[in-house]
Design a protein around this motif. Sequence first.
Motif, short mmCIF file in Angstrom:
data_model
loop_
_atom_site.label_atom_id
_atom_site.label_comp_id
_atom_site.label_asym_id
_atom_site.label_seq_id
_atom_site.Cartn_x
_atom_site.Cartn_y
_atom_site.Cartn_z
N ARG A 7 0.85 -1.19 0.00
CA ARG A 7 0.00 0.00 0.00
C ARG A 7 0.89 1.24 0.00
NH1 ARG A 7 -2.41 -0.83 6.10
NH2 ARG A 7 -0.54 -0.30 7.26
N LYS A 8 0.38 2.30 -0.59
CA LYS A 8 1.15 3.54 -0.69
C LYS A 8 0.82 4.44 0.49
CE LYS A 8 2.65 6.96 -4.06
NZ LYS A 8 2.48 7.47 -5.43
N THR A 9 1.85 4.98 1.11
CA THR A 9 1.70 5.94 2.21
C THR A 9 2.51 7.18 1.85
OG1 THR A 9 3.58 4.93 3.38
CG2 THR A 9 1.39 4.15 3.94
N GLY A 10 1.82 8.23 1.45
CA GLY A 10 2.53 9.42 0.98
C GLY A 10 3.27 9.12 -0.30
N SER A 12 5.87 6.96 -0.35
CA SER A 12 6.58 5.70 -0.18
C SER A 12 5.59 4.53 -0.16
CB SER A 12 7.38 5.71 1.12
OG SER A 12 6.53 5.89 2.24
N TRP A 13 6.17 3.32 -0.13
CA TRP A 13 5.37 2.10 -0.13
C TRP A 13 5.69 1.28 1.11
CZ3 TRP A 13 1.64 0.70 -3.66
CH2 TRP A 13 1.52 1.52 -4.79
N GLU A 14 4.71 0.50 1.56
CA GLU A 14 4.92 -0.39 2.70
C GLU A 14 4.08 -1.65 2.50
OE1 GLU A 14 1.48 1.26 5.78
OE2 GLU A 14 3.57 1.84 6.10
N SER A 68 6.47 -1.39 11.25
CA SER A 68 6.56 0.03 11.60
C SER A 68 7.54 0.17 12.75
CB SER A 68 5.18 0.59 11.99
OG SER A 68 4.66 -0.14 13.09
N ASP A 166 -7.41 -1.10 -4.32
CA ASP A 166 -8.15 0.15 -4.14
C ASP A 166 -9.65 -0.07 -4.23
OD1 ASP A 166 -5.78 1.48 -3.85
OD2 ASP A 166 -5.68 2.14 -5.94
#
Length: 382
Positions: A7-10, A12-14, A68, A166
Motif C-alpha cells: 500500500r502507498k503511504t505518501g 513511499s510504499w509499505e 513500523s 483500491d
Amino acid sequence: MDFVNLRKTGDSWEFATEADLEDFVWANLKELFGLIPLKRQYYVKGQICDILALNEQKQLVVLELKNSEDRYIVQQLTRYYDALQEVKPLEDEIDYQQPISLIAIKPSFHKDNFIDKKYHNLSIDFFEFTILAEECNYYFQIRNLDLHNEKVSKIGIPHQDRERNDNIPPPSRGLMNRLAKCSSEQQEEILKIRQKVFSFDKRMEEIASGVSFKYGNGNSKISKFCVEFYFDSKGIPIIFLWLGLKNNSSDHISRARIWTDWQDNALLEGYVPSGIGVKMNLSKKTLSNRVKIMDQIVANKGSKDHKGYKSMNQYHKDRNRIARKLNNSKPLTYEERQLLEIDANEFVHVIGGGRLNTYKFDHYDSLNGLINVALEKWLKRL
C-alpha cells in the motif's frame, strides 16, 4: 510467492500488514540471509517467535519483524532467547551448542532500540528495509545497520495489483455492528483477514446473512466459499475455513471450525457443514469446565472427597476418548488438547491405576497460513 499486498503511504510504499511482511521474508529467507526456514509463529513457554530459521551449520536464528517503528523489539527478542534456551525445542534439528543468533527487521529503528542494544549482553543484528518503486517494479532492499550502510540484498517483490486493492469494498454496517462488540485484537484480525481475502481475487464477494459473513464467488448453488466469520449468541466471532478433510490432509473440502488466540496461533478443531456446531460448542464448554476442576485437583495434589473421585473417573474416560481421536489423526479442539496436557500422575493413586501417558502440544498452526491454504484451495475449485 504469487503476490504481496503493498500500500502507498505518501510518497513511499509499505507492506499492507505485518503478516504480508512475514510471508515475504519467510519465502525469501535463503536469498536474503542464506537461511533455511524452520518454524514461523512458533509458540514456546508463553512466547511466540515470528520466524525460526537455521544456517547450514544448524545454528538457530530467531527473526522478529515489525512493519513500523517499535521501541521494544530488543526486549521481545530477549524473551524469545530465554524461552528457547530453557526449553530447547526441536533438538533433533538445532545445534544448541552454538549461540542463538537474534535478528530484528524493521523499516526504521527508534533511538531507544540502539540504547537498549548498546547496553545489552546479547548480540542482536538490526536490519532496516525499504520498499523501492522503480517504474512498474517493486524491490525489497535490506541492509545491516552494523555494516556501515552496506547493502545486504535487493530482491524483487511480486506485488498485488494496486487497482484491485483500491477497489476493496468497505465493511458493511452489519459487520461493523458485530465488530463493535469484539475485542480490539479480534477487530484488527478480522479486518486484516477480510483485506487479504478481497485482495486475493477480483471475483471475491462478501455474502452477509444475519450473524454470518461468508466470502466466495457469489451466493448461488454452485458458489464456492473459502472464509466465514460467524458470530454466536454472545457476539463472539468464530472463524470457519473451507479446508481438506482428514485434518486438512485430503483433497476433499469441507467447512472447518478454527480456534485462534487472535495472535496467529490456530487449530483446526473439526468440521461443521452449517451453523456454529452446537455439539462441538457444548463439548468445548463441558471440557473447559472439567479442565478447571482438574487444574484445581492438581493444585491440591489430589482430592479424596466424592467430587475428587468422580472428577478423576471422568478425567480417565475423557482422556481415553480424546487419545483415540489423536491416535486416529482426527482434529482435536483446544479444550481437548488442554485436558490431555494435564499431568495427573502425582495423585493417580487416589482412584488407583498405573501411570498415564503425558501429552504436550507445543505446535499450533498459523492462522495466516491456514487462510492461505483455504484461498489456494478455493482458487483450484473455481
